[in-house]
Scaffold this motif. Structure first.
Motif, PDB file in Angstrom:
ATOM      1  N   THR A  77      11.957  66.020  76.601  1.00  0.00           N
ATOM      2  CA  THR A  77      10.900  67.019  76.696  1.00  0.00           C
ATOM      3  C   THR A  77       9.637  66.374  77.261  1.00  0.00           C
ATOM      4  N   GLU A  88       5.614  67.195  78.231  1.00  0.00           N
ATOM      5  CA  GLU A  88       4.561  68.169  77.941  1.00  0.00           C
ATOM      6  C   GLU A  88       3.418  68.139  78.947  1.00  0.00           C
ATOM      7  N   LYS A 107      20.092  63.567  73.088  1.00  0.00           N
ATOM      8  CA  LYS A 107      18.753  64.070  72.788  1.00  0.00           C
ATOM      9  C   LYS A 107      18.157  63.125  71.768  1.00  0.00           C
ATOM     10  N   ASP A 141      11.574  62.574  71.080  1.00  0.00           N
ATOM     11  CA  ASP A 141      11.552  62.150  72.477  1.00  0.00           C
ATOM     12  C   ASP A 141      11.017  60.743  72.667  1.00  0.00           C
TER      13      ASP A 141
END
Ligand code: FES
Length: 78
Positions: free
Chosen positions: A6, A8, A57, A61
């Motif tokens: 992920t 941001e 995953k 993160d």
């Protein structure tokens, strides 16, 4: 091996001479796990034993988070 990470940030990072390591080079993270994005912080070492056909995953993160194997990625419009 595939890694779901992920991000941001919504724009580019500007790198300058202060980002150079002792060898004068700038190491940009390509694994997605660095806590010092966009620079490599050595977190990629956590990926060395990833299997070829596995999707991973990392919780939080980063390399300090729990690593999970993902069975299937399902998109909202599927
Ligand atoms: S390449 Fe991502 S931490 Fe080094």
């Amino acid at each position: 091996m595939t890694r779901e990470v992920t991000h941001e940030e919504r724009g580019p990072a500007v790198l300058d001479d202060d980002d150079k390591g002792d060898d004068g080079l700038i190491y940009v993270c390509q694994c997605g796990l660095s806590d010092s994005q966009p620079l490599c912080d050595g977190s990629h070492n956590a990926t060395t034993d990833e299997g070829d056909e596995v999707v991973y995953k990392y919780a939080n993160d980063d390399a300090d988070g729990e690593r999970r194997e993902v069975d299937e990625v399902v998109y909202a419009d599927e």
